[in-house]
Design a protein around this motif. Structure first.
Motif, PDB file in Angstrom:
ATOM      1  N   ALA A   1      -7.794 -30.109  -4.736  1.00  9.20           N
ATOM      2  CA  ALA A   1      -7.450 -29.281  -3.569  1.00  9.20           C
ATOM      3  C   ALA A   1      -8.165 -27.935  -3.616  1.00  9.20           C
ATOM      4  O   ALA A   1      -8.405 -27.315  -2.573  1.00  9.20           O
ATOM      5  CB  ALA A   1      -5.939 -29.076  -3.505  1.00  9.20           C
TER       6      ALA A   1
ATOM      7  N   ARG B   1      -2.284 -31.636   6.475  1.00  5.17           N
ATOM      8  CA  ARG B   1      -1.238 -31.838   5.484  1.00  5.17           C
ATOM      9  C   ARG B   1      -1.915 -32.283   4.204  1.00  5.17           C
ATOM     10  O   ARG B   1      -2.750 -33.186   4.211  1.00  5.17           O
ATOM     11  CB  ARG B   1      -0.238 -32.887   5.959  1.00  5.17           C
ATOM     12  CG  ARG B   1       0.498 -32.487   7.222  1.00  5.17           C
ATOM     13  CD  ARG B   1       1.331 -33.627   7.799  1.00  5.17           C
ATOM     14  NE  ARG B   1       2.396 -34.009   6.903  1.00  5.17           N
ATOM     15  CZ  ARG B   1       2.469 -35.172   6.270  1.00  5.17           C
ATOM     16  NH1 ARG B   1       1.538 -36.091   6.417  1.00  5.17           N
ATOM     17  NH2 ARG B   1       3.491 -35.437   5.473  1.00  5.17           N
ATOM     18  N   CYS B   2      -1.567 -31.645   3.085  1.00  5.97           N
ATOM     19  CA  CYS B   2      -2.271 -31.905   1.829  1.00  5.97           C
ATOM     20  C   CYS B   2      -1.320 -31.809   0.652  1.00  5.97           C
ATOM     21  O   CYS B   2      -0.616 -30.812   0.487  1.00  5.97           O
ATOM     22  CB  CYS B   2      -3.405 -30.885   1.677  1.00  5.97           C
ATOM     23  SG  CYS B   2      -4.360 -31.035   0.153  1.00  5.97           S
ATOM     24  N   SER B   3      -1.327 -32.844  -0.180  1.00  7.00           N
ATOM     25  CA  SER B   3      -0.628 -32.782  -1.449  1.00  7.00           C
ATOM     26  C   SER B   3      -1.626 -32.329  -2.507  1.00  7.00           C
ATOM     27  O   SER B   3      -2.841 -32.414  -2.318  1.00  7.00           O
ATOM     28  CB  SER B   3      -0.048 -34.141  -1.825  1.00  7.00           C
ATOM     29  OG  SER B   3       0.603 -34.062  -3.076  1.00  7.00           O
ATOM     30  N   ALA B   4      -1.119 -31.856  -3.619  1.00  7.22           N
ATOM     31  CA  ALA B   4      -1.960 -31.374  -4.713  1.00  7.22           C
ATOM     32  C   ALA B   4      -1.044 -31.098  -5.896  1.00  7.22           C
ATOM     33  O   ALA B   4       0.183 -31.160  -5.769  1.00  7.22           O
ATOM     34  CB  ALA B   4      -2.703 -30.095  -4.317  1.00  7.22           C
TER      35      ALA B   4
ATOM     36  N   CYS C   1      -1.435 -25.606  -7.126  1.00  3.83           N
ATOM     37  CA  CYS C   1      -2.482 -25.396  -6.115  1.00  3.83           C
ATOM     38  C   CYS C   1      -1.903 -25.165  -4.726  1.00  3.83           C
ATOM     39  O   CYS C   1      -2.662 -24.924  -3.779  1.00  3.83           O
ATOM     40  CB  CYS C   1      -3.434 -26.587  -6.081  1.00  3.83           C
ATOM     41  SG  CYS C   1      -4.354 -26.834  -7.605  1.00  3.83           S
ATOM     42  N   ALA C   2      -0.585 -25.225  -4.580  1.00  4.02           N
ATOM     43  CA  ALA C   2       0.041 -25.041  -3.271  1.00  4.02           C
ATOM     44  C   ALA C   2      -0.369 -23.731  -2.601  1.00  4.02           C
ATOM     45  O   ALA C   2      -0.691 -23.734  -1.399  1.00  4.02           O
ATOM     46  CB  ALA C   2       1.563 -25.137  -3.397  1.00  4.02           C
TER      47      ALA C   2
ATOM     48  N   VAL D   1      -3.800 -24.207  -1.019  1.00  3.67           N
ATOM     49  CA  VAL D   1      -3.751 -25.059   0.164  1.00  3.67           C
ATOM     50  C   VAL D   1      -3.278 -24.244   1.363  1.00  3.67           C
ATOM     51  O   VAL D   1      -3.875 -24.267   2.452  1.00  3.67           O
ATOM     52  CB  VAL D   1      -2.822 -26.272  -0.072  1.00  3.67           C
ATOM     53  CG1 VAL D   1      -2.556 -27.029   1.229  1.00  3.67           C
ATOM     54  CG2 VAL D   1      -3.415 -27.199  -1.125  1.00  3.67           C
ATOM     55  N   GLU D   2      -2.208 -23.482   1.180  1.00  2.53           N
ATOM     56  CA  GLU D   2      -1.631 -22.717   2.284  1.00  2.53           C
ATOM     57  C   GLU D   2      -2.520 -21.551   2.687  1.00  2.53           C
ATOM     58  O   GLU D   2      -2.647 -21.251   3.880  1.00  2.53           O
ATOM     59  CB  GLU D   2      -0.224 -22.268   1.910  1.00  2.53           C
ATOM     60  CG  GLU D   2       0.712 -23.478   1.799  1.00  2.53           C
ATOM     61  CD  GLU D   2       2.087 -23.156   1.270  1.00  2.53           C
ATOM     62  OE1 GLU D   2       2.305 -22.020   0.792  1.00  2.53           O
ATOM     63  OE2 GLU D   2       2.948 -24.052   1.318  1.00  2.53           O
TER      64      GLU D   2
ATOM     65  N   THR E   1      -1.055 -27.304   5.187  1.00  2.76           N
ATOM     66  CA  THR E   1       0.373 -27.410   4.901  1.00  2.76           C
ATOM     67  C   THR E   1       0.519 -28.182   3.606  1.00  2.76           C
ATOM     68  O   THR E   1       0.162 -29.367   3.536  1.00  2.76           O
ATOM     69  CB  THR E   1       1.107 -28.155   6.036  1.00  2.76           C
ATOM     70  OG1 THR E   1       0.948 -27.421   7.245  1.00  2.76           O
ATOM     71  CG2 THR E   1       2.590 -28.312   5.707  1.00  2.76           C
ATOM     72  N   TYR E   2       1.015 -27.510   2.576  1.00  2.00           N
ATOM     73  CA  TYR E   2       1.227 -28.178   1.301  1.00  2.00           C
ATOM     74  C   TYR E   2       2.419 -29.118   1.417  1.00  2.00           C
ATOM     75  O   TYR E   2       3.499 -28.720   1.866  1.00  2.00           O
ATOM     76  CB  TYR E   2       1.468 -27.157   0.189  1.00  2.00           C
ATOM     77  CG  TYR E   2       1.873 -27.799  -1.119  1.00  2.00           C
ATOM     78  CD1 TYR E   2       0.956 -28.520  -1.867  1.00  2.00           C
ATOM     79  CD2 TYR E   2       3.187 -27.711  -1.579  1.00  2.00           C
ATOM     80  CE1 TYR E   2       1.321 -29.133  -3.056  1.00  2.00           C
ATOM     81  CE2 TYR E   2       3.564 -28.308  -2.767  1.00  2.00           C
ATOM     82  CZ  TYR E   2       2.626 -29.018  -3.501  1.00  2.00           C
ATOM     83  OH  TYR E   2       2.987 -29.628  -4.669  1.00  2.00           O
TER      84      TYR E   2
ATOM     85  N   ASP F   1       4.995 -31.320  -0.571  1.00  2.00           N
ATOM     86  CA  ASP F   1       5.591 -31.483  -1.896  1.00  2.00           C
ATOM     87  C   ASP F   1       6.196 -32.877  -1.998  1.00  2.00           C
ATOM     88  O   ASP F   1       7.263 -33.141  -1.447  1.00  2.00           O
ATOM     89  CB  ASP F   1       6.658 -30.406  -2.108  1.00  2.00           C
ATOM     90  CG  ASP F   1       7.234 -30.437  -3.508  1.00  2.00           C
ATOM     91  OD1 ASP F   1       6.651 -31.107  -4.385  1.00  2.00           O
ATOM     92  OD2 ASP F   1       8.269 -29.771  -3.730  1.00  2.00           O
TER      93      ASP F   1
END
Length: 198
Positions: A121, A134-137, A141-142, A145-146, A151-152, A154
């Protein structure tokens, strides 16, 4: 139909997040080219194993040497159908490479499938491709991303998130979900034959 997939790696990429998708995508019939800046086909990168053992963050241990099968300076992102970005410590410096950023942006501009896991990310954020996504990581790393306008998401460590052509996951425990969703975005269908009985 077989797809050509570019995988960008570097020294101390996470071991499982490099080797498992490389092997699984190959198993599914796709051609995967693993490249690293300043390295050529036949060179290796060192990997690191990140483990979750109850500490406040992951632990890190030596992994395997992973052989590259293409030369970074010779590949053209336009020749590939999809991009795969492993995590680990490599993304923190790969994102400083202008060509890595250009390549990453190409896949988003062309609306090609992208799979990124864990700290990858950081590369997506540096490439400025997360706005509205929308992204997970990996949870650490949140903020990146933001800050990049994403949008992190979870999710549990064994889950993945698909947003259009982008498939992301928090870490290697999510491999089954992450690779399954990436194969779906690639249009890969795996069929199970009935067992043959004698």
């Amino acid at each position: 139909m077989s797809k050509s997939i570019l995988m960008i790696v570097g020294d101390f990429a996470e071991d499982y997040e490099t080797m498992v998708p490389f092997q699984m995508l190959d198993l599914a019939g796709h051609e995967v080219h693993a490249v690293c800046p300043e390295k050529e086909a036949g060179d290796t990168i060192k990997t690191a194993i990140h483990d979750f053992e109850g500490d406040q963050t992951y632990t890190e241990k030596p992994g395997h040497n992973f052989a590259l099968n293409a030369t970074f300076e010779e590949v053209d992102a336009a020749d590939y159908d999809a991009l795969c970005l492993p995590g680990g410590r490599a993304p923190e410096y790969l994102r400083l490479n202008d060509r890595v950023i250009e390549m990453t942006r190409h896949f988003f501009a062309a609306d090609k499938p992208v799979a990124a896991i864990c700290h990858a990310a950081q590369t997506l954020a540096a490439a400025d491709v997360l706005d509205g996504r929308r992204c997970s990581a990996y949870p650490a790393c949140a903020p990146e991303v933001e800050a990049a306008g994403g949008t992190y998401v979870d999710v549990e460590m064994n889950e993945a998130v698909t947003d259009g052509n982008l498939v992301t996951a928090p870490a290697w425990p999510a491999h089954a979900a992450w690779i399954r969703q990436f194969l779906d975005v690639l249009g890969t269908r795996i069929e199970h034959a009935e067992p043959v009985t004698a």
